[in-house]
Design a protein around this motif. Structure first.
Motif, PDB file in Angstrom:
ATOM      1  N   ALA A  10       9.245  60.932  -4.528  1.00 40.15           N
ATOM      2  CA  ALA A  10       8.595  59.701  -4.081  1.00 40.15           C
ATOM      3  C   ALA A  10       7.988  58.898  -5.234  1.00 40.15           C
ATOM      4  CB  ALA A  10       7.524  60.040  -3.052  1.00 40.15           C
ATOM      5  N   GLY A  11       7.571  59.584  -6.310  1.00 42.78           N
ATOM      6  CA  GLY A  11       6.915  58.898  -7.426  1.00 42.78           C
ATOM      7  C   GLY A  11       7.800  57.858  -8.099  1.00 42.78           C
ATOM      8  N   ILE A  12       9.134  58.044  -8.039  1.00 43.96           N
ATOM      9  CA  ILE A  12       9.991  57.048  -8.711  1.00 43.96           C
ATOM     10  C   ILE A  12       9.998  55.731  -7.932  1.00 43.96           C
ATOM     11  CG2 ILE A  12      12.245  57.617  -7.677  1.00 43.96           C
ATOM     12  CD1 ILE A  12      13.427  57.169 -10.534  1.00 43.96           C
ATOM     13  N   SER A  13       9.741  55.800  -6.635  1.00 44.09           N
ATOM     14  CA  SER A  13       9.746  54.573  -5.831  1.00 44.09           C
ATOM     15  C   SER A  13       8.352  53.984  -5.655  1.00 44.09           C
ATOM     16  CB  SER A  13      10.372  54.849  -4.453  1.00 44.09           C
ATOM     17  OG  SER A  13      11.724  55.230  -4.602  1.00 44.09           O
ATOM     18  N   ALA A  14       7.333  54.683  -6.186  1.00 46.60           N
ATOM     19  CA  ALA A  14       5.948  54.234  -5.973  1.00 46.60           C
ATOM     20  C   ALA A  14       5.726  52.828  -6.542  1.00 46.60           C
ATOM     21  CB  ALA A  14       4.979  55.224  -6.614  1.00 46.60           C
ATOM     22  N   THR A  20       3.878  57.120  -1.572  1.00 48.47           N
ATOM     23  CA  THR A  20       4.293  58.516  -1.744  1.00 48.47           C
ATOM     24  C   THR A  20       3.715  59.329  -0.580  1.00 48.47           C
ATOM     25  OG1 THR A  20       2.378  59.086  -3.064  1.00 48.47           O
ATOM     26  CG2 THR A  20       4.305  58.287  -4.262  1.00 48.47           C
ATOM     27  N   PHE A  21       4.103  60.575  -0.481  1.00 48.68           N
ATOM     28  CA  PHE A  21       3.678  61.386   0.659  1.00 48.68           C
ATOM     29  C   PHE A  21       2.275  61.925   0.489  1.00 48.68           C
ATOM     30  CE2 PHE A  21       8.187  61.311   0.818  1.00 48.68           C
ATOM     31  CZ  PHE A  21       8.414  61.115   2.164  1.00 48.68           C
ATOM     32  N   ARG A  22       1.962  62.406  -0.693  1.00 50.57           N
ATOM     33  CA  ARG A  22       0.728  63.165  -0.828  1.00 50.57           C
ATOM     34  C   ARG A  22      -0.406  62.428  -1.537  1.00 50.57           C
ATOM     35  NH1 ARG A  22       5.036  65.925  -0.428  1.00 50.57           N
ATOM     36  NH2 ARG A  22       5.082  67.353   1.318  1.00 50.57           N
ATOM     37  N   ASP A  23      -0.080  61.322  -2.227  1.00 54.99           N
ATOM     38  CA  ASP A  23      -1.127  60.663  -3.005  1.00 54.99           C
ATOM     39  C   ASP A  23      -2.208  60.031  -2.144  1.00 54.99           C
ATOM     40  OD1 ASP A  23       0.061  61.465  -5.291  1.00 54.99           O
ATOM     41  OD2 ASP A  23       1.244  59.650  -5.530  1.00 54.99           O
ATOM     42  N   ALA A  24      -1.832  59.455  -0.994  1.00 54.64           N
ATOM     43  CA  ALA A  24      -2.828  58.745  -0.178  1.00 54.64           C
ATOM     44  C   ALA A  24      -3.268  59.587   1.010  1.00 54.64           C
ATOM     45  CB  ALA A  24      -2.245  57.428   0.289  1.00 54.64           C
ATOM     46  N   GLY A  25      -3.158  60.904   0.880  1.00 56.25           N
ATOM     47  CA  GLY A  25      -3.586  61.767   1.976  1.00 56.25           C
ATOM     48  C   GLY A  25      -2.465  62.033   2.969  1.00 56.25           C
ATOM     49  N   GLY A  26      -1.339  61.303   2.833  1.00 61.47           N
ATOM     50  CA  GLY A  26      -0.176  61.562   3.674  1.00 61.47           C
ATOM     51  C   GLY A  26      -0.400  61.353   5.158  1.00 61.47           C
ATOM     52  N   GLN A  55       9.230  51.746  11.279  1.00 53.34           N
ATOM     53  CA  GLN A  55       8.350  51.049  10.316  1.00 53.34           C
ATOM     54  C   GLN A  55       8.844  51.236   8.889  1.00 53.34           C
ATOM     55  OE1 GLN A  55       4.248  52.251  10.700  1.00 53.34           O
ATOM     56  NE2 GLN A  55       4.026  51.290  12.711  1.00 53.34           N
ATOM     57  N   ARG A  56       9.203  52.472   8.572  1.00 58.50           N
ATOM     58  CA  ARG A  56       9.649  52.745   7.201  1.00 58.50           C
ATOM     59  C   ARG A  56      10.990  52.067   6.920  1.00 58.50           C
ATOM     60  NH1 ARG A  56       9.654  58.808   5.972  1.00 58.50           N
ATOM     61  NH2 ARG A  56       9.456  58.110   3.838  1.00 58.50           N
ATOM     62  N   ARG A  57      11.850  51.996   7.955  1.00 64.10           N
ATOM     63  CA  ARG A  57      13.172  51.359   7.768  1.00 64.10           C
ATOM     64  C   ARG A  57      13.012  49.863   7.498  1.00 64.10           C
ATOM     65  NH1 ARG A  57      15.212  52.687  12.392  1.00 64.10           N
ATOM     66  NH2 ARG A  57      15.822  54.789  11.816  1.00 64.10           N
ATOM     67  N   VAL A  58      12.073  49.235   8.235  1.00 65.77           N
ATOM     68  CA  VAL A  58      11.804  47.809   8.004  1.00 65.77           C
ATOM     69  C   VAL A  58      11.224  47.626   6.605  1.00 65.77           C
ATOM     70  CG1 VAL A  58      10.271  45.901   8.649  1.00 65.77           C
ATOM     71  CG2 VAL A  58      11.484  47.178  10.416  1.00 65.77           C
ATOM     72  N   ASP A  59      10.257  48.471   6.277  1.00 69.06           N
ATOM     73  CA  ASP A  59       9.545  48.335   5.002  1.00 69.06           C
ATOM     74  C   ASP A  59      10.487  48.465   3.799  1.00 69.06           C
ATOM     75  OD1 ASP A  59       6.883  48.303   3.489  1.00 69.06           O
ATOM     76  OD2 ASP A  59       7.888  50.080   2.681  1.00 69.06           O
ATOM     77  N   ILE A  60      11.376  49.440   3.861  1.00 70.56           N
ATOM     78  CA  ILE A  60      12.196  49.715   2.672  1.00 70.56           C
ATOM     79  C   ILE A  60      13.112  48.535   2.344  1.00 70.56           C
ATOM     80  CG2 ILE A  60      14.151  50.896   3.824  1.00 70.56           C
ATOM     81  CD1 ILE A  60      12.534  51.698   0.450  1.00 70.56           C
ATOM     82  N   LYS A  82      28.568  62.868 -16.652  1.00 68.80           N
ATOM     83  CA  LYS A  82      27.533  63.760 -17.206  1.00 68.80           C
ATOM     84  C   LYS A  82      26.253  63.761 -16.389  1.00 68.80           C
ATOM     85  CE  LYS A  82      29.665  64.588 -21.232  1.00 68.80           C
ATOM     86  NZ  LYS A  82      30.077  65.908 -21.673  1.00 68.80           N
ATOM     87  N   ILE A  83      26.056  62.713 -15.617  1.00 75.66           N
ATOM     88  CA  ILE A  83      24.749  62.525 -14.963  1.00 75.66           C
ATOM     89  C   ILE A  83      24.872  62.724 -13.449  1.00 75.66           C
ATOM     90  CG2 ILE A  83      22.789  60.932 -14.638  1.00 75.66           C
ATOM     91  CD1 ILE A  83      23.382  61.596 -17.612  1.00 75.66           C
ATOM     92  N   THR A  84      24.107  63.666 -12.925  1.00 81.47           N
ATOM     93  CA  THR A  84      24.059  63.876 -11.475  1.00 81.47           C
ATOM     94  C   THR A  84      22.675  63.475 -10.979  1.00 81.47           C
ATOM     95  OG1 THR A  84      25.557  65.748 -11.676  1.00 81.47           O
ATOM     96  CG2 THR A  84      24.279  65.607  -9.638  1.00 81.47           C
ATOM     97  N   VAL A  85      22.640  62.585 -10.004  1.00 84.01           N
ATOM     98  CA  VAL A  85      21.354  62.142  -9.463  1.00 84.01           C
ATOM     99  C   VAL A  85      21.144  62.782  -8.084  1.00 84.01           C
ATOM    100  CG1 VAL A  85      19.915  60.172  -8.803  1.00 84.01           C
ATOM    101  CG2 VAL A  85      21.543  59.946 -10.700  1.00 84.01           C
ATOM    102  N   VAL A  86      20.083  63.574  -7.990  1.00 82.34           N
ATOM    103  CA  VAL A  86      19.702  64.230  -6.739  1.00 82.34           C
ATOM    104  C   VAL A  86      18.351  63.648  -6.348  1.00 82.34           C
ATOM    105  CG1 VAL A  86      19.100  66.433  -5.660  1.00 82.34           C
ATOM    106  CG2 VAL A  86      20.821  66.373  -7.502  1.00 82.34           C
ATOM    107  N   THR A  87      18.200  63.218  -5.112  1.00 86.84           N
ATOM    108  CA  THR A  87      16.898  62.667  -4.740  1.00 86.84           C
ATOM    109  C   THR A  87      16.376  63.275  -3.450  1.00 86.84           C
ATOM    110  OG1 THR A  87      15.597  60.649  -4.450  1.00 86.84           O
ATOM    111  CG2 THR A  87      17.807  60.628  -3.496  1.00 86.84           C
ATOM    112  N   GLN A  88      15.048  63.429  -3.418  1.00 88.52           N
ATOM    113  CA  GLN A  88      14.387  63.832  -2.168  1.00 88.52           C
ATOM    114  C   GLN A  88      14.053  62.582  -1.351  1.00 88.52           C
ATOM    115  OE1 GLN A  88      11.321  67.184  -3.075  1.00 88.52           O
ATOM    116  NE2 GLN A  88      11.560  65.991  -4.927  1.00 88.52           N
ATOM    117  N   ASN A  89      14.267  61.429  -1.965  1.00 83.03           N
ATOM    118  CA  ASN A  89      13.872  60.182  -1.300  1.00 83.03           C
ATOM    119  C   ASN A  89      14.908  59.760  -0.271  1.00 83.03           C
ATOM    120  OD1 ASN A  89      11.786  60.293  -3.054  1.00 83.03           O
ATOM    121  ND2 ASN A  89      12.545  58.694  -4.428  1.00 83.03           N
ATOM    122  N   VAL A  90      14.399  59.156   0.811  1.00 81.01           N
ATOM    123  CA  VAL A  90      15.309  58.697   1.865  1.00 81.01           C
ATOM    124  C   VAL A  90      15.572  57.200   1.728  1.00 81.01           C
ATOM    125  CG1 VAL A  90      14.688  60.575   3.427  1.00 81.01           C
ATOM    126  CG2 VAL A  90      13.382  58.431   3.510  1.00 81.01           C
TER     127      VAL A  90
END
Ligand code: APR
Length: 232
Positions: A10-14, A20-26, A55-60, A82-90
């Motif tokens: 989540a930090g890359i999209s902050a 993010t999930f945990r920074d604002a108390g989630g 809400q999240r779909r509209v926001d993104i 050479k580069i593989t991108v794996v993300t936890q982000n939706v």
């Protein structure tokens, strides 16, 4: 160029304005996110879960990729095999930044799936239980294509293979508390390859990385990519 697996959280999209999930108390509407993002929550209160993802779909769709997404895409374009991108982000900010073949291990906000016929389809509008599946026409079976707590993340076999073959493992903007992603650094350590963590601050997994680069991803990741591109 080394083979690199880049894991993002989540930090890359902050800095694009995505919370993010945990920074604002989630918390969301007084619920812990972990209480909304579960199969049980969807069974008991589908309207609540749909509202959360609507809400999240509209926001993104109002957000834009930032310099860190763009830098990773630049690296991937320069060294596609050479580069593989794996993300936890939706979110789809890596793709909109120019990355291809992004492995969304926790699913995608802009995709829905049918729990009966298993069809998947891209989706940008609000979703509710009355919406029929475009494939099998049943109602009440469509859900966000999100991997909820207690469900199996996607691409685990592919990720494991990529980690076995890579020469550098990098994690960007993840707190390192959600498994299995938090254990990828251990797989890399088992391979005895270098590992770099990019984060605003030290995390639960910092001590397991060779190097921690602290600072906002837009600055730190961009600087790292410039270094790699210069070195060739
Ligand atoms: N640059 C770099 N790192 C940042 C920035 C930034 N601008 N802003 C925040 N961070 C860091 C925070 O310090 C924190 O360590 O990003 C991390 C975000 O952590 P989480 O909110 O826990 O997100 P993540 O690790 O992706 O969560 C993993 O948990 O709820 C589930 O499925 C959800 O994919 C998610 C998973």
């Amino acid at each position: 160029m080394k083979k690199i697996v880049i894991l993002t959280g989540a930090g890359i999209s902050a800095e694009s304005g995505v919370p993010t999930f945990r920074d604002a108390g989630g918390l969301w509407e007084g619920h812990r996110v972990e209480e909304v993002a579960t199969p049980g929550a969807f069974r008991h209160n589908p309207a609540l879960v749909h509202r959360f993802y609507n809400q999240r779909r509209v926001d993104i769709q109002t957000r834009e990729p930032n310099a860190a997404h763009l830098a990773i895409a630049r690296l991937q374009t320069a060294f596609p095999d050479k580069i593989t991108v794996v993300t936890q982000n939706v979110d789809d900010l890596h793709e909109r930044g120019g990355s291809v073949d992004v492995w969304h291990m926790h699913g995608e906000l802009l995709r829905i799936r049918c729990t009966k016929c298993h069809s998947k389809v891209g989706w940008t509008k609000p979703l509710d239980s009355a919406e029929p599946c475009g494939q099998c026409q049943r109602t009440g079976t469509l859900r966000p294509d999100i991997v909820w707590f207690g469900e199996m993340p996607y691409f685990l076999d592919e990720i494991d293979l990529a980690l076995q073959k890579c020469e550098l493992f990098v994690a960007v903007g993840t707190s390192g508390v959600v498994y299995p992603a938090a254990s990828f650094v251990d797989i890399a350590n088992h391979q005895r390859i270098p590992t770099i963590e990019f984060n605003l601050q030290k995390t639960a997994t910092s001590s397991r990385f060779t190097e921690s680069r602290l600072g906002p991803a837009t600055k730190a990741v961009t600087a790292w990519v410039e270094e790699l591109l210069l070195a060739g």
